[in-house]
Design an enzyme around this catalytic site. Structure first.
Site, mmCIF file in Angstrom:
data_model
loop_
_atom_site.group_PDB
_atom_site.id
_atom_site.type_symbol
_atom_site.label_atom_id
_atom_site.label_comp_id
_atom_site.label_asym_id
_atom_site.label_seq_id
_atom_site.Cartn_x
_atom_site.Cartn_y
_atom_site.Cartn_z
ATOM 1 N N SER A 256 43.328 33.331 37.222
ATOM 2 C CA SER A 256 42.125 33.622 37.094
ATOM 3 C C SER A 256 40.990 32.825 37.453
ATOM 4 C CB SER A 256 42.222 34.357 35.605
ATOM 5 O OG SER A 256 40.686 34.600 35.491
ATOM 6 N N LYS A 260 41.251 30.577 41.752
ATOM 7 C CA LYS A 260 39.708 30.809 42.167
ATOM 8 C C LYS A 260 39.298 29.126 43.071
ATOM 9 C CE LYS A 260 37.250 34.068 39.755
ATOM 10 N NZ LYS A 260 37.721 35.188 39.069
ATOM 11 N N TRP A 347 39.853 44.654 37.209
ATOM 12 C CA TRP A 347 39.204 43.995 37.592
ATOM 13 C C TRP A 347 39.337 42.845 38.825
ATOM 14 C CZ3 TRP A 347 34.170 43.995 36.154
ATOM 15 C CH2 TRP A 347 33.440 42.638 35.859
ATOM 16 N N HIS A 397 46.413 41.417 32.814
ATOM 17 C CA HIS A 397 46.121 39.738 33.149
ATOM 18 C C HIS A 397 46.348 38.650 33.064
ATOM 19 C CE1 HIS A 397 42.368 37.346 35.359
ATOM 20 N NE2 HIS A 397 41.901 37.469 33.672
HETATM 21 C C1 GTR Z 1 36.503 36.748 33.496
HETATM 22 C C2 GTR Z 1 35.942 36.445 35.292
HETATM 23 C C3 GTR Z 1 36.976 36.515 36.357
HETATM 24 C C4 GTR Z 1 38.029 35.763 36.407
HETATM 25 C C5 GTR Z 1 38.262 35.600 34.242
HETATM 26 C C6 GTR Z 1 39.133 35.013 33.738
HETATM 27 O O1 GTR Z 1 35.650 37.227 32.822
HETATM 28 O O2 GTR Z 1 34.969 38.186 35.031
HETATM 29 O O3 GTR Z 1 36.408 35.963 37.259
HETATM 30 O O4 GTR Z 1 37.797 34.548 36.354
HETATM 31 O O5 GTR Z 1 37.469 35.872 33.483
HETATM 32 O O6 GTR Z 1 39.066 33.567 34.450
HETATM 33 O O7 GTR Z 1 40.019 34.636 32.586
#
Ligand code: GTR
Length: 417
Positions: A256, A260, A347, A397
């Site tokens: 997540s 990045k 998402w 996720h």
């Molecule tokens: C979310 C964010 C994502 C992702 C995620 C995470 O809220 O919008 O870009 O980075 O968090 O890191 O779990």
């Protein structure tokens, strides 16, 4: 009461997202043209790996630094390592566990982090390693009560917050499985490097570097993602001092927001021979121009401290951004890159994550490497394992055992483990 406040906060954040009119409809993805991978700013096309490395790659590095993640300082600060604990009988005798305190210092000010390492006791000799940040602290990755709480956590989470519970994210760290396959693991809490709130920059490693001014941020100054990327390179510096680690076989895995940061770390630091982004989405592997799921505007509003200020000018103006994320993946070539998506994680735009991996292909082909050969996504649980790898699994996720099994297979293939 605190749990209730947390719940209400989550609801509020979710409803803000809902109001943003997020697109989850493939038919509404706008027509787009990706910025050129191989065409230099002077109009010339690169046709060899050498030209890519000399001409085009530096141009793209500069664009990502100045428009997306901010510049990593050329200066370095001091990092001291102190072995806090060593347990040669961890994981039922299968591994040696070390906890090492990192002190980052500029002489006047310091910050602290704790690295948690597991090294397989067998095989003897040097082993490959996975580096990766955890979200909730080292204590969250295991039920072992000797594992210390990560210092950064106390800056972002009040006592009693669910993140303090030991073992709350063991599912993301299947140590037995990783060790069983002959790999070491090195993890640290990402809050130790930049506690993940905009107002906590003063407690991050960024605040130790020359030129840091809490009142003033230049448009291309680095922010949290840049700091996390730098932190993982400092972990590699330490791993280079560990006799059991094969430093030619270092993989980075990030989930997540850390997916990045892992990609940005992989672009900058060639010591990462395998770079794995799990469910990294917007600002990670997903193509910005698809505007599917989370967008630049949404991410910059929710997390104003992640990307450089210049990046904010592309809110709702994806087409003006001089780069897109297939180029970030290509910056990792000829080292190996793996992108993982989850079916229900819309998402993060699984299709956008896949297409970036597909569209990074031309650079890998300059090196004669194996790329993804069609733009049709593979089915669930049908991993692609070339020099660019990809899978999409069922579910939400998260980082699951299935994901790790694929990462281990990918590493096994390239590290010949
Ligand atoms: C979310 C964010 C994502 C992702 C995620 C995470 O809220 O919008 O870009 O980075 O968090 O890191 O779990």
């Amino acid at each position: 009461m605190k749990n209730l406040t947390y719940f209400i906060l989550c609801l509020a954040v979710t409803s803000i997202y809902a109001q943003q009119n997020v697109n989850y409809d493939e038919s509404k993805v706008p027509a787009y043209t990706l910025p050129e991978l191989l065409k230099c700013q002077n109009g010339e096309m690169v046709t060899t790996a050498e030209e890519w490395e000399k001409q085009r790659r530096p141009e793209l590095m500069e664009l990502f630094a100045s428009h997306v993640y901010g510049r990593t300082p050329a200066e370095s600060i001091d990092v001291y390592h102190e072995l806090l604990t060593e347990n040669p009988e961890a994981l039922g005798g299968k591994a040696t566990c070390r906890q090492v305190k990192f002190t980052f210092s500029n002489g006047n000010k310091k910050t602290e982090a704790i690295l948690l390492m597991y090294i397989p006791n067998k095989p003897k000799g040097k082993v490959p390693v996975f580096v990766g940040y955890n979200f909730n602290g080292n204590h969250s990755t295991t039920t072992d009560t000797t594992i210390l709480y990560s210092p950064g956590l106390r800056l972002v989470r009040e006592p009693g917050h669910p993140d303090w519970e030991r073992g709350n994210q063991t599912n993301r760290w299947p140590y037995d499985m990783i060790i069983g396959r002959g790999y070491a693991v090195a993890t640290m809490c990402y809050h130790d490097i930049f506690p993940d709130k905009p107002e906590l920059k003063d407690h991050s490693v960024i605040s130790l570097f020359p030129g840091y001014d809490p009142q003033k941020t230049a448009p291309d100054d680095w922010q949290a993602i840049g700091a996390w990327a730098l932190g993982s390179s400092r972990i590699v510096d330490f791993l280079e001092t560990q006799k059991e680690i094969d430093t030619d076989k270092i993989a980075i895995m990030g989930h997540s927001r850390q997916g990045k940061a892992a990609l940005w770390a992989g672009a900058q630091d060639p010591r990462f021979r395998i770079v794995i982004s799990n469910n990294s989405g917007c600002g990670g592997a997903a193509l910005f121009r698809r505007k599917f799921g989370e967008t630049i505007e949404i991410i910059n509003k929710a997390f104003p401290h992640w990307f450089c200020e210049n990046f904010h000018q592309y809110n709702n103006k994806e087409e003006w951004l001089p780069v897109d994320q297939h180029q970030l993946l290509a910056l990792i070539a000829p080292r190996k890159v793996y992108v993982a998506s989850a079916e229900e994680d819309l998402w993060a735009d699984p299709r956008g994550e896949f297409l970036a991996a597909y569209d990074a292909g031309p650079v890998y082909r300059l090196y004669g490497l194996e790329t993804i050969n069609q733009d049709k996504m593979p089915g669930l649980h049908k991993p692609i394992m070339g020099d660019i790898g990809y899978h999409i699994r069922a579910g939400k996720h998260d980082v699951t055992e299935y994901d790790w099994a694929c990462f281990l297979d990918f590493a096994g293939k390239h590290f010949k483990n």
